[in-house]
Design a protein around this motif. Structure first.
Motif, PDB file in Angstrom:
ATOM      1  N   PRO A  78       7.518   9.238  -2.536  1.00 45.01           N
ATOM      2  CA  PRO A  78       6.491   9.067  -2.131  1.00 45.01           C
ATOM      3  C   PRO A  78       5.766   7.438  -1.515  1.00 45.01           C
ATOM      4  CG  PRO A  78       7.641   8.045  -4.141  1.00 45.01           C
ATOM      5  CD  PRO A  78       9.045   8.408  -3.638  1.00 45.01           C
ATOM      6  N   PHE A  79       7.031   7.011  -1.182  1.00 40.12           N
ATOM      7  CA  PHE A  79       6.624   6.387  -0.031  1.00 40.12           C
ATOM      8  C   PHE A  79       6.551   6.120   1.145  1.00 40.12           C
ATOM      9  CE2 PHE A  79       7.971   4.017  -4.099  1.00 40.12           C
ATOM     10  CZ  PHE A  79       7.039   3.628  -4.618  1.00 40.12           C
ATOM     11  N   LEU A  80       7.009   7.451   1.774  1.00 43.40           N
ATOM     12  CA  LEU A  80       7.768   7.791   2.861  1.00 43.40           C
ATOM     13  C   LEU A  80       6.607   7.703   4.309  1.00 43.40           C
ATOM     14  CD1 LEU A  80      10.442   8.550   4.147  1.00 43.40           C
ATOM     15  CD2 LEU A  80       9.661  11.284   4.237  1.00 43.40           C
ATOM     16  N   LEU A  81       5.176   8.120   3.641  1.00 49.42           N
ATOM     17  CA  LEU A  81       4.443   7.952   4.237  1.00 49.42           C
ATOM     18  C   LEU A  81       3.502   6.449   4.948  1.00 49.42           C
ATOM     19  CD1 LEU A  81       1.548   9.623   5.803  1.00 49.42           C
ATOM     20  CD2 LEU A  81      -0.019   9.044   3.927  1.00 49.42           C
ATOM     21  N   GLN A  82       3.931   5.400   3.518  1.00 53.76           N
ATOM     22  CA  GLN A  82       3.749   3.713   3.817  1.00 53.76           C
ATOM     23  C   GLN A  82       4.890   3.318   4.759  1.00 53.76           C
ATOM     24  OE1 GLN A  82       3.589   3.530  -0.277  1.00 53.76           O
ATOM     25  NE2 GLN A  82       1.827   2.717  -0.399  1.00 53.76           N
ATOM     26  N   ILE A  83       6.018   3.900   4.961  1.00 49.03           N
ATOM     27  CA  ILE A  83       6.941   3.762   5.239  1.00 49.03           C
ATOM     28  C   ILE A  83       6.649   3.855   7.126  1.00 49.03           C
ATOM     29  CG2 ILE A  83       9.193   3.408   6.145  1.00 49.03           C
ATOM     30  CD1 ILE A  83      10.081   4.118   3.036  1.00 49.03           C
ATOM     31  N   GLY A  84       6.762   5.492   7.259  1.00 44.62           N
ATOM     32  CA  GLY A  84       6.013   5.817   8.212  1.00 44.62           C
ATOM     33  C   GLY A  84       4.919   5.323   9.489  1.00 44.62           C
ATOM     34  N   THR A  86       3.555   1.622   8.254  1.00 42.95           N
ATOM     35  CA  THR A  86       4.036   0.491   8.869  1.00 42.95           C
ATOM     36  C   THR A  86       4.811   0.498  10.054  1.00 42.95           C
ATOM     37  OG1 THR A  86       4.120  -0.483   6.224  1.00 42.95           O
ATOM     38  CG2 THR A  86       5.343  -1.175   7.773  1.00 42.95           C
ATOM     39  N   CYS A  87       5.772   1.473  10.534  1.00 41.94           N
ATOM     40  CA  CYS A  87       6.340   1.241  11.561  1.00 41.94           C
ATOM     41  C   CYS A  87       5.579   1.953  12.302  1.00 41.94           C
ATOM     42  CB  CYS A  87       7.612   2.373  11.915  1.00 41.94           C
ATOM     43  SG  CYS A  87       9.216   2.489  10.425  1.00 41.94           S
ATOM     44  N   LEU A  88       4.589   2.753  12.633  1.00 43.14           N
ATOM     45  CA  LEU A  88       3.319   2.969  13.645  1.00 43.14           C
ATOM     46  C   LEU A  88       2.697   1.086  13.345  1.00 43.14           C
ATOM     47  CD1 LEU A  88       2.231   4.682  15.395  1.00 43.14           C
ATOM     48  CD2 LEU A  88       0.804   5.330  13.572  1.00 43.14           C
ATOM     49  N   PHE A  89       2.473   1.031  12.653  1.00 41.79           N
ATOM     50  CA  PHE A  89       1.156  -0.055  12.726  1.00 41.79           C
ATOM     51  C   PHE A  89       1.898  -0.973  13.549  1.00 41.79           C
ATOM     52  CE2 PHE A  89      -0.636   1.655   9.360  1.00 41.79           C
ATOM     53  CZ  PHE A  89      -2.593   3.050  10.031  1.00 41.79           C
ATOM     54  N   VAL A  91       4.694  -1.165  15.917  1.00 42.27           N
ATOM     55  CA  VAL A  91       4.218  -0.894  17.331  1.00 42.27           C
ATOM     56  C   VAL A  91       3.123  -1.362  17.568  1.00 42.27           C
ATOM     57  CG1 VAL A  91       5.124   0.600  18.707  1.00 42.27           C
ATOM     58  CG2 VAL A  91       6.523   1.088  17.075  1.00 42.27           C
ATOM     59  N   LEU A  92       2.037  -1.137  16.463  1.00 46.20           N
ATOM     60  CA  LEU A  92       0.494  -1.295  17.206  1.00 46.20           C
ATOM     61  C   LEU A  92       0.765  -2.310  17.560  1.00 46.20           C
ATOM     62  CD1 LEU A  92      -1.486   1.596  16.275  1.00 46.20           C
ATOM     63  CD2 LEU A  92      -0.692   1.292  18.212  1.00 46.20           C
ATOM     64  N   TYR A  93       1.016  -2.898  16.606  1.00 43.23           N
ATOM     65  CA  TYR A  93       0.630  -4.977  16.443  1.00 43.23           C
ATOM     66  C   TYR A  93       1.400  -5.016  17.263  1.00 43.23           C
ATOM     67  CZ  TYR A  93       1.446  -9.978  14.331  1.00 43.23           C
ATOM     68  OH  TYR A  93       1.832 -11.070  14.343  1.00 43.23           O
ATOM     69  N   ALA A  94       2.898  -4.481  17.831  1.00 42.43           N
ATOM     70  CA  ALA A  94       3.487  -5.370  19.306  1.00 42.43           C
ATOM     71  C   ALA A  94       2.951  -5.268  20.484  1.00 42.43           C
ATOM     72  CB  ALA A  94       4.917  -4.714  19.293  1.00 42.43           C
ATOM     73  N   VAL A  95       1.852  -4.385  20.286  1.00 45.63           N
ATOM     74  CA  VAL A  95       1.779  -3.898  21.531  1.00 45.63           C
ATOM     75  C   VAL A  95       0.773  -5.107  22.112  1.00 45.63           C
ATOM     76  CG1 VAL A  95       0.680  -2.541  22.687  1.00 45.63           C
ATOM     77  CG2 VAL A  95       2.645  -1.880  21.977  1.00 45.63           C
ATOM     78  N   LEU A  96      -0.345  -5.050  20.842  1.00 48.52           N
ATOM     79  CA  LEU A  96      -1.900  -6.182  20.626  1.00 48.52           C
ATOM     80  C   LEU A  96      -1.295  -7.229  20.900  1.00 48.52           C
ATOM     81  CD1 LEU A  96      -3.646  -3.437  18.492  1.00 48.52           C
ATOM     82  CD2 LEU A  96      -3.947  -3.764  20.978  1.00 48.52           C
TER      83      LEU A  96
END
Length: 156
Positions: A78-84, A86-89, A91-96
């Motif tokens: 059930p937490f797979l979407l949250q984990i995915g 979080t990983c995407l966010f 990467v976006l945080y690192a870019v921004l």
């Protein structure tokens, strides 16, 4: 295959790689020669120990459990979407981070993460995100003298 077993095996491989790469670090030219290897080497060894313990515990659990009698075990996490997300966010945080600065990028990242894990409590989420971002920025840049990228719009 069992997700716990897979994560244990992946962690074991990463621990072995960290330990091996740490052993290949050059010795320090001044001070204690092996000092730069101590911390990452210790982390690698601890990762190997804990990964092996996780694998062993999961194997023992699987041996004790009777066969599922034809039933298909649900492997949906059930937490797979949250984990995915979080990983995407992340990467976006690192870019921004360098583009819009520490305060704004951290505020946006924390707001989204708090909404993801804390729900739609927007007042609390905004207060925590802005106060954390500003406090850490002021602590590091002003009190400790550590450079953090400034937000171009507000020069903060």
């Amino acid at each position: 295959m069992n997700m716990t077993l897979i994560s244990g095996l992946v962690s074991l491989v990463i621990g072995i790689l960290i330990t091996w790469m740490t052993l290949n670090l050059p010795e320090a030219s001044i001070g204690i020669p092996n000092a730069p290897k101590a911390f990452p080497g210790g982390l690698g060894v601890l990762m190997i120990i804990f990964s092996a313990a996780l694998i062993g515990r999961e194997i023992l659990r699987l041996k004790k459990e009777p066969a599922a009698g034809g039933r298909k075990e649900s492997t949906a996490n059930p937490f797979l979407l949250q984990i995915g997300l979080t990983c995407l966010f992340g990467v976006l945080y690192a870019v921004l981070f360098k583009v819009i600065g520490y305060v704004l990028s951290t505020f946006l990242f924390l707001t989204v993460e708090l909404w993801l894990f804390n729900g739609a409590k927007w007042k609390i989420n905004l207060i925590v995100a802005i106060s954390f971002s500003l406090f850490i920025y002021l602590m590091f840049s002003k009190a400790l003298g550590v450079y953090l990228p400034q937000t171009p719009i507000i020069w903060f």
